[in-house]
Each structure stands twice: as C-alpha cells, then as structure tokens.
Motif scaffolding. Structure first.
Motif, mmCIF file in Angstrom:
data_model
loop_
_atom_site.group_PDB
_atom_site.id
_atom_site.type_symbol
_atom_site.label_atom_id
_atom_site.label_comp_id
_atom_site.label_asym_id
_atom_site.label_seq_id
_atom_site.Cartn_x
_atom_site.Cartn_y
_atom_site.Cartn_z
ATOM 1 N N ILE A 1 -27.164 -23.309 -31.884
ATOM 2 C CA ILE A 1 -25.770 -22.893 -31.895
ATOM 3 C C ILE A 1 -25.514 -22.017 -30.664
ATOM 4 C CG2 ILE A 1 -24.036 -21.537 -33.124
ATOM 5 C CD1 ILE A 1 -25.522 -22.269 -35.732
ATOM 6 N N GLY A 2 -24.532 -22.361 -29.876
ATOM 7 C CA GLY A 2 -24.209 -21.592 -28.684
ATOM 8 C C GLY A 2 -24.954 -22.004 -27.431
ATOM 9 N N PHE A 3 -25.710 -23.092 -27.478
ATOM 10 C CA PHE A 3 -26.440 -23.555 -26.293
ATOM 11 C C PHE A 3 -25.466 -23.818 -25.141
ATOM 12 C CE2 PHE A 3 -28.237 -27.321 -23.965
ATOM 13 C CZ PHE A 3 -29.263 -26.630 -23.327
ATOM 14 N N LYS A 4 -25.792 -23.272 -23.987
ATOM 15 C CA LYS A 4 -24.998 -23.352 -22.752
ATOM 16 C C LYS A 4 -23.700 -22.538 -22.815
ATOM 17 C CE LYS A 4 -24.834 -27.871 -21.818
ATOM 18 N NZ LYS A 4 -24.689 -29.105 -21.001
ATOM 19 N N LYS A 5 -23.485 -21.816 -23.930
ATOM 20 C CA LYS A 5 -22.292 -20.980 -24.047
ATOM 21 C C LYS A 5 -22.659 -19.501 -24.175
ATOM 22 C CE LYS A 5 -19.590 -24.608 -26.357
ATOM 23 N NZ LYS A 5 -18.861 -24.973 -27.621
ATOM 24 N N ASP A 6 -23.580 -19.220 -25.082
ATOM 25 C CA ASP A 6 -23.952 -17.832 -25.347
ATOM 26 C C ASP A 6 -25.201 -17.442 -24.547
ATOM 27 O OD1 ASP A 6 -21.917 -17.848 -27.185
ATOM 28 O OD2 ASP A 6 -23.242 -18.259 -28.885
ATOM 29 N N SER B 1 -40.635 -25.191 -11.728
ATOM 30 C CA SER B 1 -39.500 -24.282 -11.617
ATOM 31 C C SER B 1 -38.189 -25.061 -11.528
ATOM 32 C CB SER B 1 -39.668 -23.382 -10.392
ATOM 33 O OG SER B 1 -38.625 -22.441 -10.311
ATOM 34 N N TRP B 2 -38.225 -26.163 -10.782
ATOM 35 C CA TRP B 2 -37.050 -27.033 -10.706
ATOM 36 C C TRP B 2 -36.808 -27.745 -12.031
ATOM 37 C CZ3 TRP B 2 -37.742 -32.416 -11.201
ATOM 38 C CH2 TRP B 2 -36.581 -33.168 -11.087
ATOM 39 N N ALA B 3 -37.896 -28.196 -12.679
ATOM 40 C CA ALA B 3 -37.770 -29.047 -13.862
ATOM 41 C C ALA B 3 -37.161 -28.324 -15.055
ATOM 42 C CB ALA B 3 -39.136 -29.614 -14.243
ATOM 43 N N VAL B 4 -37.347 -27.009 -15.157
ATOM 44 C CA VAL B 4 -36.821 -26.305 -16.327
ATOM 45 C C VAL B 4 -35.295 -26.333 -16.375
ATOM 46 C CG1 VAL B 4 -38.839 -24.804 -16.536
ATOM 47 C CG2 VAL B 4 -36.883 -24.048 -15.184
ATOM 48 N N SER B 5 -34.650 -26.584 -15.235
ATOM 49 C CA SER B 5 -33.183 -26.636 -15.229
ATOM 50 C C SER B 5 -32.643 -27.975 -15.709
ATOM 51 C CB SER B 5 -32.657 -26.357 -13.817
ATOM 52 O OG SER B 5 -33.066 -27.382 -12.912
ATOM 53 N N LEU B 6 -33.516 -28.965 -15.884
ATOM 54 C CA LEU B 6 -33.051 -30.293 -16.280
ATOM 55 C C LEU B 6 -32.396 -30.302 -17.652
ATOM 56 C CD1 LEU B 6 -35.980 -32.584 -15.044
ATOM 57 C CD2 LEU B 6 -33.715 -32.285 -14.011
ATOM 58 N N LYS B 7 -32.821 -29.377 -18.520
ATOM 59 C CA LYS B 7 -32.249 -29.390 -19.867
ATOM 60 C C LYS B 7 -30.754 -29.128 -19.852
ATOM 61 C CE LYS B 7 -33.524 -24.569 -20.926
ATOM 62 N NZ LYS B 7 -34.394 -23.718 -21.789
ATOM 63 N N TYR B 8 -30.282 -28.355 -18.877
ATOM 64 C CA TYR B 8 -28.844 -28.093 -18.789
ATOM 65 C C TYR B 8 -28.095 -29.297 -18.230
ATOM 66 C CZ TYR B 8 -30.466 -23.333 -19.503
ATOM 67 O OH TYR B 8 -31.069 -22.214 -20.020
ATOM 68 N N LYS B 9 -28.738 -30.034 -17.350
ATOM 69 C CA LYS B 9 -28.105 -31.216 -16.770
ATOM 70 C C LYS B 9 -28.137 -32.400 -17.721
ATOM 71 C CE LYS B 9 -29.345 -29.817 -12.061
ATOM 72 N NZ LYS B 9 -30.121 -30.154 -10.831
ATOM 73 N N LEU B 10 -29.255 -32.546 -18.457
ATOM 74 C CA LEU B 10 -29.425 -33.703 -19.329
ATOM 75 C C LEU B 10 -29.003 -33.426 -20.768
ATOM 76 C CD1 LEU B 10 -32.871 -35.008 -17.994
ATOM 77 C CD2 LEU B 10 -30.563 -35.713 -17.324
ATOM 78 N N GLY B 11 -28.821 -32.147 -21.118
ATOM 79 C CA GLY B 11 -28.239 -31.819 -22.406
ATOM 80 C C GLY B 11 -29.192 -31.722 -23.574
#
Length: 425
Positions: free
Chosen positions: A187-192, A297-307
């Motif tokens: 709950i609140g992923f990418k918002k909170d 370090s780059w790969a951990v940001s993929l979750k925000y791009k891929l959801g």
C-alpha cells in the motif's frame, strides 16, 4: 577422518549460520519501524523450518543418489538413515557426512530467507512459514541436487557454481520476483516514503554477512587447502570492488555516496563472487566485483520502471548479481576453463534455474494465496505487521515524554498503529 578439514568445515558451517541473523539485521534495518520485528522473524523462521525438513527428507532429496535424469535424489537417507558419526565423505580420508550435511543445511536455510526481503511489510507470518516449507521442498532441494550432487544434470554438464550463484542467489532472486507478482504491491508503493528506519542496523547486518560469507565461499572447498584460500581472498577483493562500483554509480547518477549504497554494494559483490571465486584470479575478482556493484546499483531502480514491488531489492542484488557472477566465470575463468563453450554451459545453468524456480514458485505462492491467504489485510498492513502477527514492536517508546517543542517523539507509524491511519515513518 581428516581432522583439519573437519574442523574447517564445522567452523565454516557456523559462519554460514551467522549469515541468517546477519541478513535479518540487514533487512530489518531497511524496513519501516512497524515492520522491523516481522522482517527479523521472516529470516529467523527459516532456521527452524528448514532445519527440521532437512533432517526429515531434505538431505536425502538433495544429496541422495539420483533417481533418474539428474533431477532429484532418492529417499535412502530419510531421517538421515544410514549415516553415523563414522560415515565419511571421500572414501578412506575425508570429513564426516554429518559435517557436510550441517554445512549444506545452512545454505538451505539462508536461501528462502533471502527471498523474504522481496515480500517485506505485507504477508501473513503463518503463510510465509508454510510457503518456505513448500518452497525448499519443491524448488531448493531439487535445484541444489542439479548443481552440487555428482549425478545432478547441471553438475554433469560442467556448470561452474562453486558456492551458490545458481542454487542460492539466482534461485532466491527469481523466486522472490515470482512471489511478489502473486502477492502484489505494498500500500502506497511509489507514493509514500518507505525509507529504512535504521541504517546502523543495515550496516551491522552487511558486516555480519561479509564476515560469514568467508565460511559460505571458502568453506565450499570442504577442505583447508589452496582452493579455500583463493576463494577467501577473491571474496574480499570482489566485495571491496563492488562497494566502490556501487558508490561510483550512485554518485554519478544521484549525486551522493549513501550508507545504504555502500552496504548494498558489498552484498552485491559477495553474491557475484560466490559462483566464480575459485575459478578466477584476483584481477578477475576485481572485474566481477566492480561490474556487479555498478550494474546492481542500476538494476534496483527497475522495479519503479517495470512496476513490481520488490521491497528490499532482492531481484536487483541477488538475481542480477548471481547472473553476473555465473556468466562472467565463463569469460574470466583461468587454467583453460573459460571460453565460449563454458559460457554456454553457464548460461544453460543460470536460465534453467531461473525458468524452473520462477514457474514453480509462482504456482506455490498462488496455492498459498488461494487456500489460507498470503497477503496481510489492509488494516494489518497499514497499522503494522509487527503488532498484527507478533503482538510486539521493535522499540518501546512508552517511557518517552514529549519533545521540547511539544510535539510527540513517537514515530508516526507507531502512533498510527493505535489510530489505524495510513501513515509512514
């Protein structure tokens, strides 16, 4: 019995055991206050559940003689039947089978614990314990047989995985992704804001992991010899290089050198050198480490791009780091082992484990979800899974008074547990 090798393996087993509480601290510091105890319990519960299953049938399914196709061991050692204190590995001179079984048990324990970080903050504890019991039985034990038993199909193919790049890290990383896709986002992923509540705990956990990893990697030689020595040395070198690689990428990309980045970079290096450290020289270990640090370090940001909501970056660190180490050993291995042929074998090993683990883990997670329910209720998740499932909180703020400004000194998510409002620390 070789006394020196036996002592070495027993000490290594103790070091690997220490990695699980180390992981609990590492993950526990990364979550919010209201989930800290639950995160510790998700790691520590693996010590209990997997240890029991290992005696009942896990060792037999993993290291028993193959029952066909290099896929699974037999049932000859159910309850460790047929093994005594005098049963040795390696013929006339070796180590007791009990020492080997204890060492391998610790690998079986930490692998599902690694997955727990992907599901932080939002699953029922009872469902988690059932899930890991099913998972080690149907996923870990067979894959470990493929990779490490002499008649396992990946072992016979010639895949190099000295200490667990495929069976442990790729397996846990892709399994964590499959489970996340079933359970869903927090709950609140990418918002909170969902920042770590205690970076000192994270650093402590990373330090314990680094320390224990010498047993994890060097101990896999199963002897106090030169292979163990080069593996231990390369473990240190790759971990140091990965920390630098992660921090350098972080500084260029985000403008800061973070404590969380240093700890995560170290773990990425430890993961990447695990399958490859005995087959490369120290310069190869440096290359593997720095590549793993920067790429993870780059790969951990993929979750925000891929959801997908991988809470504590299990996919970015363990899956990606495991792939880097497993594949690069085909390029950097010395003594005539490396080359395109070996790279092809490494790819077969990595992607076959990925495919099997992803599909079966998804099915198991779905089964748990459809029967007893995997996800915590919205109210429990919002107020905090610590109080919901353990009736405890990590920190007791009851003795604290108001701050000089008159504002409450209790963190917002602890206060929110009483009011059942959606808040984050």
């Amino acid at each position: 019995m070789n006394g020196a090798d036996t002592a070495f393996v027993l000490i290594s087993a103790a070091l690997v055991m220490l990695m699980t509480p180390g992981l609990a601290f590492f993950y526990g510091g990364m979550v919010r206050v209201k989930s800290a105890l639950n995160m510790l319990m998700m790691s520590m519960s693996a010590l209990a559940v997997v240890s029991v299953l290992w005696v009942l049938y896990g060792y037999s399914l993993t290291f028993g003689d193959d029952i066909g196709g290099g896929l699974l061991g037999n049932f000859d050692h159910i309850g460790l039947k047929g093994i005594t204190a005098d049963t040795l590995t390696g013929g006339k001179e070796g180590i007791p089978v009990f020492a080997f079984a204890l060492f391998q048990l610790m690998f079986a324990v930490i692998t599902p614990a690694l997955m727990s970080g992907a599901l932080a903050d939002r699953v029922k504890f009872s469902s988690w314990t059932l899930f890991i019991a099913l998972w080690v039985s149907v996923v870990y034990f067979p894959i470990a047989h493929w990779v490490w038993q002499s008649d396992g199909w990946l072992f016979k193919l010639g895949v190099i995985d000295f200490a667990g790049g495929t069976a442990v890290h790729i397996n846990a990383g892709i399994g964590g992704l499959a489970a996340v896709l079933v359970v869903g986002k927090r709950i609140g992923f990418k918002k909170d804001p969902m920042r770590p509540h205690s970076l000192p705990l994270v650093v402590l956990g990373a330090g314990l992991l680094w320390f224990g990893w010498f047993g994890f990697n060097a101990g896999s030689a199963l002897a106090a010899n030169g292979t163990a020595a080069i593996m231990a040395f390369n473990t240190q070198i790759a971990t140091a290089a990965a920390m630098i690689g992660w921090l350098a990428y972080e500084r260029i990309r985000h403008g800061a050198f973070t404590t969380l980045g240093a700890a995560s970079g170290a773990v990425a290096g430890l993961v990447a050198i695990t399958p490859s450290g005995a087959a490369v020289n120290p310069f190869g270990a440096l290359l593997i480490g720095v590549v793993a640090g920067a790429v993870c370090s780059w790969a951990v940001s993929l979750k925000y791009k891929l959801g997908y909501d991988d809470s504590l970056d299990v996919v970015g660190v363990h899956l990606v780091g495991g792939l880097i180490g497993t594949l690069l050993v085909g390029v950097l291995a010395i003594n005539g082992v490396g080359g395109l042929d070996q790279l092809g074998k490494q790819a077969v090993g990595a992607f076959s484990v990925m495919a099997y683990s992803f599909v079966v883990t998804w099915i198991l997670a779905k089964l748990v979800d459809k029967t007893i329910g995997f996800r915590a209720s919205e109210d429990d998740e919002t107020s905090g899974v610590d109080m919901a499932f353990h009736a405890e909180s990590a920190y007791d703020f009851s003795a604290l008074g108001g701050s000089p400004s008159g504002r409450s000194s209790v963190p917002a998510d602890i206060a929110g547990a009483a009011t059942n409002k959606k808040v984050d620390a």
